[in-house]
Design an enzyme around this catalytic site. Structure first.
Site, mmCIF file in Angstrom:
data_model
loop_
_atom_site.group_PDB
_atom_site.id
_atom_site.type_symbol
_atom_site.label_atom_id
_atom_site.label_comp_id
_atom_site.label_asym_id
_atom_site.label_seq_id
_atom_site.Cartn_x
_atom_site.Cartn_y
_atom_site.Cartn_z
ATOM 1 N N HIS A 91 0.722 -1.611 -0.633
ATOM 2 C CA HIS A 91 -0.099 -0.167 0.184
ATOM 3 C C HIS A 91 0.713 1.259 -0.198
ATOM 4 C CE1 HIS A 91 -3.569 -2.105 0.800
ATOM 5 N NE2 HIS A 91 -3.463 -2.465 2.098
ATOM 6 N N HIS A 99 -6.596 -7.090 -0.072
ATOM 7 C CA HIS A 99 -6.555 -5.596 -0.077
ATOM 8 C C HIS A 99 -5.946 -5.570 -1.087
ATOM 9 C CE1 HIS A 99 -6.668 -5.916 4.359
ATOM 10 N NE2 HIS A 99 -7.870 -5.911 4.001
HETATM 11 ZN ZN ZN Z 1 -4.049 -6.695 2.841
#
Ligand code: ZN
Length: 370
Positions: free
Chosen positions: A142, A181
């Site tokens: 991320h 994610h």
């Molecule tokens: Zn994750």
């Protein structure tokens, strides 16, 4: 005999994310927890099971390597961001941006985490290893150039790709992110780059909520080389394997990489507190086997797997050992004791609404090389 590299470092366990509850900081009505959702436990227990299973002697342990230097980190991250993290780290800790708390010394720990996939990738490209699993922390997928997000300080996978290209010249790299994610960091880093195929399969609109849509296909010369496979919550073994068969495999076949990265989160697992999908150790085992077959077909088996999320400390070890056993081609004898339960959760098989959503991603594959 497959030569599989493995990285784990005690320092990774010393990255201190504090006492927030799951992903929120404590405060207001949020009681401090014993540990934050992203704690050392879900990684240490993977390494622990690999040790007690007897698999470790069959892996090539990579150790004694240096942190990434400022210049290596600055291939992706802005100097201002690096200075900000270093200053906070020296002063006892802080937050790298969004939901990314850290304690003293985490600049160095994160730079050591980012070094692991580079060291393993280098050994693979030199022919010293066939493949590798990097069990590093903090995670990276991320992190963006100028902000830490979602527990990630430095963009481990992006930095490995950029530094390997600096050392080895042009490489066509396919990055497959199967964390639950969205892999927003690699998407942002390579959005206009046709030499990097970025594929993310993730739960639709989990985190970050503003990215990971199927319409995000890359831009300029990179159009068609960013492939998102958003999956409905509840997607299980059948949906994941269907996405591998109908999107990931044809995309990698069309792209013909020189090397494959997997950004491996075990938070798509059925017991994870931060995801709502239902993969299990058998799912990770089969996905690993499939990506190995793709690597064999296109790039002499060159496959670098690095750790990302996975927040169910009781279950991550069984997913981890399934991946490691598959990579090195050796059974440890460990059986997943959770498998009889989680593999029988309802709707583990592909559901029509999941197939419809995956079909939208499959349509993007024809843009590769077009
Ligand atoms: Zn994750």
């Amino acid at each position: 005999m497959t030569r599989t590299g493995y990285v784990f470092h005690e320092k990774y366990m010393w990255h201190n994310t504090g006492q927030g509850a799951l992903f929120l900081p404590a405060g207001g009505f949020v009681q401090p927890d014993i540990v934050h959702g992203e704690s050392s436990d879900s990684k240490r227990r993977i390494d622990g099971l690999i040790s007690v299973s007897g698999l470790k002697p069959h892996l090539t342990i990579l150790e004694e390597f240096a942190e990434l230097t400022h210049d290596q980190l600055a291939l992706f991250h802005t100097p201002e961001y690096l200075t900000r993290i270093k200053t906070m780290s020296d002063e006892g800790g802080g937050n790298a941006g969004e939901l990314t708390p850290f304690g003293p010394g985490s600049y160095e720990i994160a730079a050591l985490s980012a070094a692991a996939p580079l060291v393993a990738g280098r050994a693979i490209l030199k022919g010293e290893l066939d493949n590798a699993y990097v069990l590093n922390r903090p995670p990276g997928h991320h992190a963006e150039a100028d902000i830490g997000r979602g527990f990630c300080i430095f963009a481990n996978g992006v930095l490995a790709a950029m530094n390997l290209r600096k050392e080895f010249g042009d490489l066509r790299i396919a990055i497959l992110d199967w964390d639950v994610h969205h892999g927003n960091g690699a998407q942002k880093a390579f959005y206009d780059d046709p030499s990097t195929l970025v594929i993310s399969m993730h739960q639709y609109q989990n985190y970050p909520q503003d990215s990971g849509f199927v319409e995000e296909i890359g831009e300029g010369a990179g159009r068609g080389y960013n492939l998102n496979i958003p999956l409905p919550p509840g997607s299980g073994h059948g949906a994941y394997l269907h996405a591998m068969d109908t999107v990931v495999a044809p995309a990698i076949d069309a792209f013909r990489p020189d090397m494959i990265f997997v950004l491996s989160g075990f938070d798509a697992g059925a017991t994870d507190p931060l995801g709502r999908n239902m993969a299990h150790s058998g799912t990770y085992r089969e996905m690993t086997g499939q990506v190995m077959r793709l690597a064999d077909a296109h790039c002499g088996g060159k496959l670098l797997v690095m750790h990302e999320g996975g927040y169910s400390p009781a279950y991550t070890p069984f997913c981890g050992i399934a991946v490691l056993e598959t990579l090195c081609g050796r059974a440890s004898g460990v059986e997943d004791p959770f498998l009889p339960v989680v593999s029988n959760f309802g709707m583990q098989e592909l559901q029509p609404h999941q197939a419809d959503m995956i079909a939208r991603s499959a349509e993007i594959v024809r843009l590769i090389g077009a």
